[in-house]
Scaffold this motif. Structure first.
Motif, short mmCIF file in Angstrom:
data_model
loop_
_atom_site.label_atom_id
_atom_site.label_comp_id
_atom_site.label_asym_id
_atom_site.label_seq_id
_atom_site.Cartn_x
_atom_site.Cartn_y
_atom_site.Cartn_z
N ARG A 192 0.83 -1.17 -0.15
CA ARG A 192 -0.14 0.15 -0.14
C ARG A 192 0.73 1.28 0.04
O ARG A 192 0.49 2.27 -0.61
CB ARG A 192 -1.23 0.09 1.12
CG ARG A 192 -0.41 -0.07 2.70
CD ARG A 192 -1.29 -0.01 3.54
NE ARG A 192 -2.53 -0.90 3.69
CZ ARG A 192 -2.48 -1.96 4.08
NH1 ARG A 192 -1.34 -2.38 4.79
NH2 ARG A 192 -3.51 -2.97 4.05
N ARG A 208 11.16 -3.55 4.28
CA ARG A 208 10.24 -4.04 5.24
C ARG A 208 9.50 -2.64 5.50
O ARG A 208 10.38 -1.74 6.07
CB ARG A 208 10.33 -4.67 6.34
CG ARG A 208 10.59 -6.25 6.11
CD ARG A 208 9.32 -7.11 6.02
NE ARG A 208 8.53 -6.99 7.01
CZ ARG A 208 8.41 -8.30 7.98
NH1 ARG A 208 9.19 -9.30 7.89
NH2 ARG A 208 7.48 -8.15 9.12
N ALA A 209 8.26 -2.57 5.58
CA ALA A 209 7.65 -1.29 6.30
C ALA A 209 8.30 -0.93 7.71
O ALA A 209 8.63 0.26 7.81
CB ALA A 209 6.14 -1.46 6.54
N SER A 210 8.64 -1.77 8.63
CA SER A 210 9.20 -1.65 9.92
C SER A 210 10.67 -1.43 9.84
O SER A 210 11.17 -0.53 10.85
CB SER A 210 8.62 -2.39 11.07
OG SER A 210 8.80 -3.87 10.47
N GLY A 235 4.85 4.61 8.19
CA GLY A 235 3.65 4.71 9.12
C GLY A 235 4.00 5.44 10.37
O GLY A 235 5.03 5.33 10.98
N ASP A 261 2.52 4.56 13.01
CA ASP A 261 2.74 3.55 13.97
C ASP A 261 4.18 3.12 14.08
O ASP A 261 4.97 2.79 15.15
CB ASP A 261 1.92 2.32 13.65
CG ASP A 261 2.07 2.01 12.20
OD1 ASP A 261 2.42 2.95 11.23
OD2 ASP A 261 1.79 0.63 11.55
N ALA A 320 -2.17 5.62 3.57
CA ALA A 320 -2.11 4.54 4.32
C ALA A 320 -2.81 4.80 5.78
O ALA A 320 -2.07 4.67 6.50
CB ALA A 320 -0.88 3.95 4.61
N ARG A 321 -3.95 5.56 5.51
CA ARG A 321 -4.58 5.83 6.79
C ARG A 321 -5.47 4.80 7.41
O ARG A 321 -6.08 4.12 6.70
CB ARG A 321 -5.57 7.27 6.36
CG ARG A 321 -4.99 8.43 6.00
CD ARG A 321 -5.89 9.30 5.58
NE ARG A 321 -6.96 9.58 6.44
CZ ARG A 321 -7.47 10.91 6.55
NH1 ARG A 321 -7.09 11.62 5.89
NH2 ARG A 321 -8.64 11.02 7.46
N LYS A 380 1.83 -6.01 17.70
CA LYS A 380 3.15 -5.88 17.12
C LYS A 380 3.63 -4.31 17.45
O LYS A 380 4.76 -4.09 16.93
CB LYS A 380 2.53 -5.69 15.36
CG LYS A 380 3.77 -5.73 14.44
CD LYS A 380 3.04 -5.60 13.26
CE LYS A 380 4.06 -5.09 11.95
NZ LYS A 380 3.29 -5.27 10.91
N LEU A 384 -4.04 -2.40 14.12
CA LEU A 384 -4.43 -1.44 13.04
C LEU A 384 -5.83 -1.76 12.53
O LEU A 384 -5.96 -2.82 12.38
CB LEU A 384 -3.31 -0.86 11.92
CG LEU A 384 -2.23 -0.66 12.50
CD1 LEU A 384 -1.09 -0.43 11.08
CD2 LEU A 384 -2.26 1.00 12.90
N SER A 424 -8.81 -0.43 9.36
CA SER A 424 -9.21 0.44 8.43
C SER A 424 -10.61 0.42 8.11
O SER A 424 -11.45 0.94 8.60
CB SER A 424 -8.34 0.24 7.07
OG SER A 424 -8.77 1.03 6.18
N1 LIG Z 1 -5.32 -1.66 6.54
C1 LIG Z 1 -4.53 -0.76 6.45
N2 LIG Z 1 -5.08 0.40 5.92
C2 LIG Z 1 -4.55 1.55 5.74
N3 LIG Z 1 -3.21 1.67 6.04
C3 LIG Z 1 -2.54 0.60 6.61
C4 LIG Z 1 -3.21 -0.70 6.96
N4 LIG Z 1 -2.64 -1.55 7.58
C5 LIG Z 1 -1.42 -1.01 7.97
N5 LIG Z 1 -1.46 0.39 7.32
C6 LIG Z 1 -0.26 1.30 7.39
O1 LIG Z 1 0.45 1.03 6.01
C7 LIG Z 1 1.78 0.71 6.90
C8 LIG Z 1 2.52 -0.50 5.95
O2 LIG Z 1 1.52 -1.27 6.14
P1 LIG Z 1 2.04 -2.72 5.46
O3 LIG Z 1 0.88 -3.82 5.57
O4 LIG Z 1 2.45 -2.39 3.96
O5 LIG Z 1 3.46 -3.40 6.42
P2 LIG Z 1 3.33 -4.36 7.42
O6 LIG Z 1 3.20 -5.83 7.04
O7 LIG Z 1 2.53 -3.56 8.61
O8 LIG Z 1 5.10 -4.03 7.75
P3 LIG Z 1 6.09 -5.07 8.00
O9 LIG Z 1 6.28 -5.84 6.65
O10 LIG Z 1 7.26 -4.32 8.21
O11 LIG Z 1 5.78 -6.11 9.16
C9 LIG Z 1 1.56 0.72 8.51
O12 LIG Z 1 2.82 0.85 9.09
C10 LIG Z 1 0.36 1.23 8.51
O13 LIG Z 1 1.12 2.72 9.05
#
Ligand SMILES: Nc1ncnc2c1ncn2[C@@H]1O[C@H](COP(=O)(O)OP(=O)(O)OP(=O)(O)O)[C@@H](O)[C@H]1O
Ligand SMILES: O=P(O)(O)OC[C@H]1O[C@H](OP(=O)(O)OP(=O)(O)O)[C@H](O)[C@@H]1O
Length: 220
Positions: free
Chosen positions: A11, A52-54, A71, A73, A92-93, A121, A161, A163
């Motif tokens: 996303r 990775r996002a984190s 994010g 978070d 990514a709200r 997490k 999280l 949405s």
């Molecule tokens: N369902 C959602 N709707 C909108 N935004 C989201 C949602 N879930 C997560 N996010 C936002 O998008 C960011 C990236 O999420 P993503 O799912 O791509 O990575 P992740 O799987 O959470 O991270 P990692 O791979 O590091 O564990 C999150 O850090 C959060 O801020």
């Protein structure tokens, strides 16, 4: 002078494409189909690293990337060392919530002073939330699929999280407390902001103008 931007696939990558386009940056490949971790762009001076996002704040903190998108978070859990949060991109709200199984009387458990097991997490955010409320908790750190934890007796509640609410509903969970509104932010390495200001500033300006247009469209 080369600029390196750290992004996660999924996303954040998708929602960042219009921002990059406004800055005249078009990725040469789609990270969903490519296995490459360094992706070139139409501009010789800009490349993307796919992490990775984190991990985005870590790459930016140590200067392996000049810019990154992460994010709120992730940024709260990481801490702010070595980076500036320059701009709320409004992408990514979602919301950070406490959720429990349908039928679990959360208010009664809190009132009774019960010690709650909470899977998340996001241990820092969860711990601070319950500390403020004066609720005793044991935090169980997980790396994904928090929704499973209360269904199999690993925890009483989760902090995750939300949405659309679809994942909670599919797993017969319900949200009971809102902790934070989440969106993604542009972060910049502190040294790079000084040393590469000339290259970074136009990207910041382009991103800000897209964010402002989005805000104006929301008001109309
Ligand atoms: N369902 C959602 N709707 C909108 N935004 C989201 C949602 N879930 C997560 N996010 C936002 O998008 C960011 C990236 O999420 P993503 O799912 O791509 O990575 P992740 O799987 O959470 O991270 P990692 O791979 O590091 O564990 C999150 O850090 C959060 O801020
Ligand atoms: O309310 P919803 O619209 O159902 O979204 C909530 C889900 O989104 C996130 O997971 P994600 O889709 O990112 O999966 P992942 O954490 O396994 O990557 C989050 O961890 C929830 O499970």
């Amino acid at each position: 002078m080369k600029l390196t931007i750290a992004l996660s696939k999924g996303r954040i990558f998708e929602e960042t494409l219009p921002l990059l386009a406004a800055a005249g940056i078009v990725p040469a490949e789609d990270p969903e189909s490519s296995r490459k971790l360094i992706i070139g762009t139409n501009r010789d001076d800009v490349r993307l690293v796919i992490v990775r996002a984190s991990d985005v704040p870590t790459y930016v903190q140590y200067g392996a990337a000049d810019l990154g998108i992460a994010g709120r978070d992730v940024l709260i859990e990481h801490g702010g060392d070595g980076l500036y949060q320059m701009l709320d991109l409004n992408i990514a709200r979602c919301k950070m919530m406490v959720a429990v199984p349908e039928g679990f009387d959360y208010d009664a458990a809190v009132k009774k002073g019960a010690r709650l097991k909470v899977a998340s997490k996001y241990p820092l955010i969860a711990r601070e939330h319950f500390a403020k409320k004066g609720v005793h908790v044991d935090i169980i750190k997980l790396y994904g699929s928090m929704e499973l934890a209360p269904l199999v007796g690993l925890s009483d509640a989760i902090v995750d999280l939300v949405s659309t609410g679809g994942t909670l509903k599919a797993n017969r969970l319900t949200s009971v407390e809102h902790i934070l509104d989440i969106s993604s932010r542009l972060v910049v390495n502190q040294a790079a902001l000084k040393l590469k200001y000339g290259a970074i500033q136009p990207v910041l300006d382009a991103f800000s103008s897209v964010v402002r247009q989005g805000e104006a469209a929301c008001k109309d």
